[in-house]
Scaffold this motif. Structure first.
Motif, PDB file in Angstrom:
ATOM      1  N   MET A  99       0.823  -1.200   0.000  1.00 31.46           N
ATOM      2  CA  MET A  99       0.000   0.000   0.000  1.00 31.46           C
ATOM      3  C   MET A  99       0.869   1.267   0.000  1.00 31.46           C
ATOM      4  N   LEU A 100       1.866   1.307   0.908  1.00 31.11           N
ATOM      5  CA  LEU A 100       2.749   2.472   0.958  1.00 31.11           C
ATOM      6  C   LEU A 100       3.581   2.611  -0.304  1.00 31.11           C
ATOM      7  N   LEU A 101       3.981   1.470  -0.873  1.00 23.39           N
ATOM      8  CA  LEU A 101       4.771   1.503  -2.100  1.00 23.39           C
ATOM      9  C   LEU A 101       3.966   2.119  -3.245  1.00 23.39           C
ATOM     10  N   LYS A 102       2.680   1.775  -3.335  1.00 18.24           N
ATOM     11  CA  LYS A 102       1.826   2.352  -4.374  1.00 18.24           C
ATOM     12  C   LYS A 102       1.645   3.854  -4.158  1.00 18.24           C
ATOM     13  N   PHE A 103       1.481   4.234  -2.889  1.00 21.61           N
ATOM     14  CA  PHE A 103       1.334   5.654  -2.577  1.00 21.61           C
ATOM     15  C   PHE A 103       2.600   6.414  -2.935  1.00 21.61           C
ATOM     16  N   ILE A 117       6.244  13.936   4.090  1.00 21.31           N
ATOM     17  CA  ILE A 117       5.662  12.654   3.674  1.00 21.31           C
ATOM     18  C   ILE A 117       6.742  11.759   3.068  1.00 21.31           C
ATOM     19  N   GLN A 118       7.561  12.322   2.189  1.00 17.24           N
ATOM     20  CA  GLN A 118       8.627  11.536   1.548  1.00 17.24           C
ATOM     21  C   GLN A 118       9.608  10.994   2.585  1.00 17.24           C
ATOM     22  N   ILE A 119       9.969  11.822   3.573  1.00 14.52           N
ATOM     23  CA  ILE A 119      10.913  11.380   4.603  1.00 14.52           C
ATOM     24  C   ILE A 119      10.285  10.299   5.480  1.00 14.52           C
ATOM     25  N   ALA A 120       9.016  10.463   5.818  1.00 16.52           N
ATOM     26  CA  ALA A 120       8.331   9.445   6.609  1.00 16.52           C
ATOM     27  C   ALA A 120       8.294   8.115   5.853  1.00 16.52           C
ATOM     28  N   LEU A 121       8.028   8.172   4.568  1.00 13.61           N
ATOM     29  CA  LEU A 121       8.041   6.952   3.753  1.00 13.61           C
ATOM     30  C   LEU A 121       9.433   6.328   3.733  1.00 13.61           C
ATOM     31  N   ASP A 122      10.462   7.164   3.690  1.00 18.51           N
ATOM     32  CA  ASP A 122      11.839   6.668   3.712  1.00 18.51           C
ATOM     33  C   ASP A 122      12.148   5.972   5.037  1.00 18.51           C
ATOM     34  N   ILE A 123      11.687   6.539   6.144  1.00 20.48           N
ATOM     35  CA  ILE A 123      11.901   5.905   7.445  1.00 20.48           C
ATOM     36  C   ILE A 123      11.204   4.549   7.513  1.00 20.48           C
ATOM     37  N   VAL A 124       9.985   4.488   7.005  1.00 18.84           N
ATOM     38  CA  VAL A 124       9.255   3.211   6.995  1.00 18.84           C
ATOM     39  C   VAL A 124      10.028   2.175   6.180  1.00 18.84           C
ATOM     40  N   LYS A 125      10.564   2.586   5.030  1.00 17.48           N
ATOM     41  CA  LYS A 125      11.346   1.656   4.215  1.00 17.48           C
ATOM     42  C   LYS A 125      12.610   1.216   4.934  1.00 17.48           C
ATOM     43  N   GLN A 126      13.251   2.138   5.634  1.00 17.80           N
ATOM     44  CA  GLN A 126      14.462   1.788   6.391  1.00 17.80           C
ATOM     45  C   GLN A 126      14.149   0.780   7.492  1.00 17.80           C
ATOM     46  N   VAL A 127      13.068   1.024   8.219  1.00 18.54           N
ATOM     47  CA  VAL A 127      12.693   0.137   9.319  1.00 18.54           C
ATOM     48  C   VAL A 127      12.321  -1.253   8.799  1.00 18.54           C
ATOM     49  N   LYS A 128      11.602  -1.288   7.693  1.00 14.99           N
ATOM     50  CA  LYS A 128      11.206  -2.577   7.099  1.00 14.99           C
ATOM     51  C   LYS A 128      12.361  -3.282   6.392  1.00 14.99           C
ATOM     52  N   GLY A 129      13.447  -2.558   6.163  1.00 22.21           N
ATOM     53  CA  GLY A 129      14.589  -3.139   5.471  1.00 22.21           C
ATOM     54  C   GLY A 129      14.428  -3.188   3.969  1.00 22.21           C
ATOM     55  N   GLU A 130      13.564  -2.351   3.416  1.00 23.25           N
ATOM     56  CA  GLU A 130      13.333  -2.329   1.976  1.00 23.25           C
ATOM     57  C   GLU A 130      14.321  -1.437   1.250  1.00 23.25           C
ATOM     58  N   LYS A 131      15.157  -0.700   1.985  1.00 25.99           N
ATOM     59  CA  LYS A 131      16.088   0.216   1.339  1.00 25.99           C
ATOM     60  C   LYS A 131      17.499  -0.108   1.745  1.00 25.99           C
TER      61      LYS A 131
END
Length: 155
Positions: free
Chosen positions: A1-5, A141-155
């Motif tokens: 969902m976040l990736l699509k957003f 919003i972009q930074i928050a999405l980046d943090i979520v990706k970092q926490v999930k290990g997607e980046k």
């Protein structure tokens, strides 16, 4: 969902920049053509300048979302992955605090510009100034999405 957003947000920002740069090119080409063959357009330079302001601020958001801004990676590359991830998250948190801090003055600037009129175009300067707080929110919003990706290990 976040990736699509995130993808949708990046596409909107990207297309906005493409359209803005194309519009600036058309406007300035018209100005040169009219100046050579007819008369100078009074509004073209001002409109191109305001479009440029919008493109730059939206481009900042796009750059943050894509990780295109320059940074010091020397120390980051020498660290173990866990420390590197922590450093990136702390850096993002510092950026969030910075943009939150700048949001208030940018809103005050927008409000002060709402009563001003452009010199050659019949618009209020608020339409130009609103890009500053808007871009700061988009950056958050972009930074928050980046943090979520970092926490999930997607980046």
């Amino acid at each position: 969902m976040l990736l699509k957003f995130e993808d949708a947000l990046n596409k909107i920002e990207g297309w906005f920049m493409v359209i803005g740069i194309a519009a600036m090119g058309v406007i300035m080409t018209l100005e040169v053509f009219f100046r050579l063959f007819f008369f100078a357009l009074t509004w073209s330079e001002e409109l191109a300048k305001y479009i440029f302001v919008w493109v730059v601020f939206i481009g900042m958001c796009y750059g943050i979302g894509k990780g295109l801004h320059i940074r010091m990676e020397l120390l980051e590359e020498k660290m173990p992955p866990v420390i590197k991830k922590l450093m990136l998250i702390v850096g993002d948190i510092i950026l969030i605090l910075l943009f939150i801090y700048l949001l208030g003055p940018s809103w005050e600037y927008f409000v002060s510009q709402c009563s001003q009129k452009a010199a050659t175009i019949p618009i209020h300067m608020g339409y130009v100034a609103i890009v500053v707080p808007t871009s700061f929110v988009l950056c958050l919003i972009q930074i928050a999405l980046d943090i979520v990706k970092q926490v999930k290990g997607e980046k």
